[in-house]
Design a protein around this motif. Structure first.
Motif, mmCIF file in Angstrom:
data_model
loop_
_atom_site.group_PDB
_atom_site.id
_atom_site.type_symbol
_atom_site.label_atom_id
_atom_site.label_comp_id
_atom_site.label_asym_id
_atom_site.label_seq_id
_atom_site.Cartn_x
_atom_site.Cartn_y
_atom_site.Cartn_z
ATOM 1 N N GLN A 161 -7.920 -58.288 13.759
ATOM 2 C CA GLN A 161 -7.770 -59.737 14.089
ATOM 3 C C GLN A 161 -8.295 -60.325 15.502
ATOM 4 O OE1 GLN A 161 -3.353 -59.821 13.467
ATOM 5 N NE2 GLN A 161 -3.381 -60.893 11.640
ATOM 6 N N GLN A 162 -8.092 -59.516 16.467
ATOM 7 C CA GLN A 162 -8.754 -60.051 17.793
ATOM 8 C C GLN A 162 -10.115 -59.996 17.861
ATOM 9 O OE1 GLN A 162 -6.398 -57.022 20.178
ATOM 10 N NE2 GLN A 162 -4.634 -58.265 20.070
ATOM 11 N N GLN A 163 -10.924 -58.720 17.369
ATOM 12 C CA GLN A 163 -12.246 -58.355 17.662
ATOM 13 C C GLN A 163 -12.972 -59.060 16.527
ATOM 14 O OE1 GLN A 163 -13.287 -57.358 20.759
ATOM 15 N NE2 GLN A 163 -11.164 -57.249 20.984
ATOM 16 N N TYR A 164 -12.785 -59.204 15.306
ATOM 17 C CA TYR A 164 -13.467 -59.829 14.000
ATOM 18 C C TYR A 164 -12.762 -60.776 13.529
ATOM 19 C CZ TYR A 164 -16.165 -55.519 15.314
ATOM 20 O OH TYR A 164 -16.740 -54.496 15.815
ATOM 21 N N PRO A 165 -12.372 -61.746 14.199
ATOM 22 C CA PRO A 165 -11.369 -62.913 13.457
ATOM 23 C C PRO A 165 -12.218 -63.536 12.208
ATOM 24 C CG PRO A 165 -12.611 -63.716 15.420
ATOM 25 C CD PRO A 165 -12.917 -62.144 15.505
ATOM 26 N N ALA A 166 -13.302 -63.224 12.083
ATOM 27 C CA ALA A 166 -14.034 -63.934 10.843
ATOM 28 C C ALA A 166 -13.687 -63.129 9.673
ATOM 29 C CB ALA A 166 -15.467 -64.164 11.057
ATOM 30 N N THR A 167 -13.460 -61.937 9.767
ATOM 31 C CA THR A 167 -13.333 -60.922 8.705
ATOM 32 C C THR A 167 -11.919 -61.085 8.094
ATOM 33 O OG1 THR A 167 -15.002 -59.302 9.787
ATOM 34 C CG2 THR A 167 -13.311 -58.310 8.147
ATOM 35 N N GLU A 168 -12.194 -61.356 6.847
ATOM 36 C CA GLU A 168 -10.747 -61.226 5.931
ATOM 37 C C GLU A 168 -10.320 -60.190 5.691
ATOM 38 O OE1 GLU A 168 -9.282 -63.113 1.562
ATOM 39 O OE2 GLU A 168 -10.844 -64.146 2.815
#
Length: 292
Positions: A114-121
């Protein structure tokens, strides 16, 4: 040499049949036969002995197979890497866990993504009967947490990391013990009581042959939480992950069955599992590195 021909040869070696290979790969039997013929012409020797009912590799064919499998694996990894380089961080990351494991083991990883890859669902899926392992093998999940036995490697090309201890214990409800009149003292005592046992695993393992637990009456369930509820209700005895039963054991609602010379506890490990044939995307790889 054609990669599709190598893939057909590998499948034939596993199934021992042109017809079964054709059915699995969606090809005609003549196409599979022609692919083997082309490979043998290029190699200059026979890959299979065709004398018996089942196709068997020749000695030269066994050596050829090992290299063919590595070539196909390298091609799959290269294709996976190309996709990751093309699209960057994966838009979707699927994490699986077997219901016998504590899902909280995923929490630090979920927070990190959530913190490092916010675009990854993120999709987090719980599965029963080792379907999580099957999903790694068929590519519908990226990473999985499940109890691990070395024999699982025969069901897929996996890479794993040990994550946490995993303990199974034999229990029954205090109410059932009271109804029976005593704590079971022998295997014969257990034969007089119903056993709550998981259904056979999706990856083809017969739990009866592995655990060798006695019982004449059996109730088979396909989900560990259902098994726990049935144990609590006194429908029988069974083997269950200790962390699931821990509170009930502390409260005295469940009791551990201890019989000399009989399995009482099984100690394994929970492993993080990925496919050896696919390259992880940046987000999945970050999780793998955190566990490593």
């Amino acid at each position: 040499m054609n990669l599709s021909h190598l893939h057909m040869m590998i499948t034939v070696a596993r199934l021992g049949s042109l017809q079964k290979t054709a059915e699995q790969l969606g090809r005609t039997q003549s196409a599979v036969s022609m692919a083997l013929k082309k490979l043998e012409e290029n190699a200059g020797f026979a890959l299979f002995n065709r004398d018996g009912y089942r196709l068997e590799l020749t000695e030269q064919g066994r050596h050829f197979l090992r290299q063919a499998e590595e070539v196909v694996r390298q091609q799959q990894r290269l294709q996976s890497l190309a996709n990751q380089l093309k699209h960057g961080a994966e838009p979707l990351l699927t994490l699986c866990y077997d219901h016998t494991c504590d899902s909280k083991l995923w929490m630090p990883s979920i927070q990190h993504i959530q913190q490092q890859y916010p675009a990854t669902e993120l999709h987090v899926d719980g599965e029963s009967q080792m379907r999580a392992l099957k999903r790694i093998d068929n590519g519908t999940a990226d990473l999985a947490l499940c109890p691990w036995l070395p024999l699982f490697r025969q069901y897929g090309d996996f890479e794993t990391l040990p994550v946490a201890p995993f303990e199974l214990t034999v229990v029954m409800s205090a109410a059932l013990m009271k109804e029976f009149g005593r704590m079971p003292q022998s295997r014969q005592d257990l034969l007089e009581l119903p056993m709550l046992v998981p259904q056979n695993l999706e990856i083809g393992i017969n739990l009866d042959s592995v655990l060798r637990l006695p019982s004449q009456q059996r109730i088979r369930v396909n989900e560990v939480n259902t098994q726990f509820e049935l144990l609590m209700a006194g429908f029988g005895w069974g083997i269950i992950p200790k962390h699931i039963a821990s509170n009930a054991l502390k409260e005295g609602k469940l009791v551990e069955v201890s019989i000399p010379g009989f399995v009482q506890q099984v100690r394994l490990e929970i492993h993080l599992v990925r496919s050896a044939n696919r390259t992880l995307g940046p987000a999945a790889n970050a999780i793998w590195e955190r566990f490593a």
